[in-house]
Write a protein that holds these residues in place. Sequence first.
Motif, PDB file in Angstrom:
ATOM      1  N   ARG A 108      -5.446   5.363   1.171  1.00  0.00           N
ATOM      2  CA  ARG A 108      -4.417   4.430   0.764  1.00  0.00           C
ATOM      3  C   ARG A 108      -4.748   3.904  -0.626  1.00  0.00           C
ATOM      4  NH1 ARG A 108      -5.981   4.562   5.458  1.00  0.00           N
ATOM      5  NH2 ARG A 108      -4.712   4.391   7.287  1.00  0.00           N
ATOM      6  N   HIS A 117       0.495   4.980   1.316  1.00  0.00           N
ATOM      7  CA  HIS A 117      -0.337   5.708   2.273  1.00  0.00           C
ATOM      8  C   HIS A 117      -0.227   7.205   2.023  1.00  0.00           C
ATOM      9  CE1 HIS A 117      -0.902   2.137   4.843  1.00  0.00           C
ATOM     10  NE2 HIS A 117       0.280   1.806   4.348  1.00  0.00           N
ATOM     11  N   MET A 137       0.832  -1.206   0.000  1.00  0.00           N
ATOM     12  CA  MET A 137       0.000   0.000   0.000  1.00  0.00           C
ATOM     13  C   MET A 137       0.863   1.250   0.000  1.00  0.00           C
ATOM     14  SD  MET A 137      -3.369  -0.596   0.486  1.00  0.00           S
ATOM     15  CE  MET A 137      -4.427  -1.923   1.006  1.00  0.00           C
TER      16      MET A 137
END
Length: 135
Positions: A113, A108, A106
Amino acid sequence: MEPSELLAKARARAANPSDPLETLAAASILSQELSRDADALLDLAVHHARAAGTSWTAIGDRLGVSKQAARKRFAKPFTHPFATRRTRREAACSFCRTPPGPRVHMVHGEAGRICADCVALAGEIVADLKAKAKH
């Protein structure tokens, strides 16, 4: 599938198939997709083996790892059903809602996200838009 077939598939996906860097970018995305599919296949095969009563020792032996390594990699840890639902939903990809996990990368940001698959898809969309704008 042969590597040459995979390269042809990557070229077909590339915004400009004659540009080696565009082909490389498409090949990288394809490689991530194939890796994710291979992981899912292995997870499913282990699940079926366990459902059939196969021991972690036998699974580990077949995979060339210890039973502890096989169990750690494939066993689903028990958590209370309500304990992590909200946390996982809030930590999921803001676009596709994929929950976080060991094989889900991911990015962020302040407002949310985005998973690696959505980043790759966004890259393809932008490349298509750029290609259409040139014509």
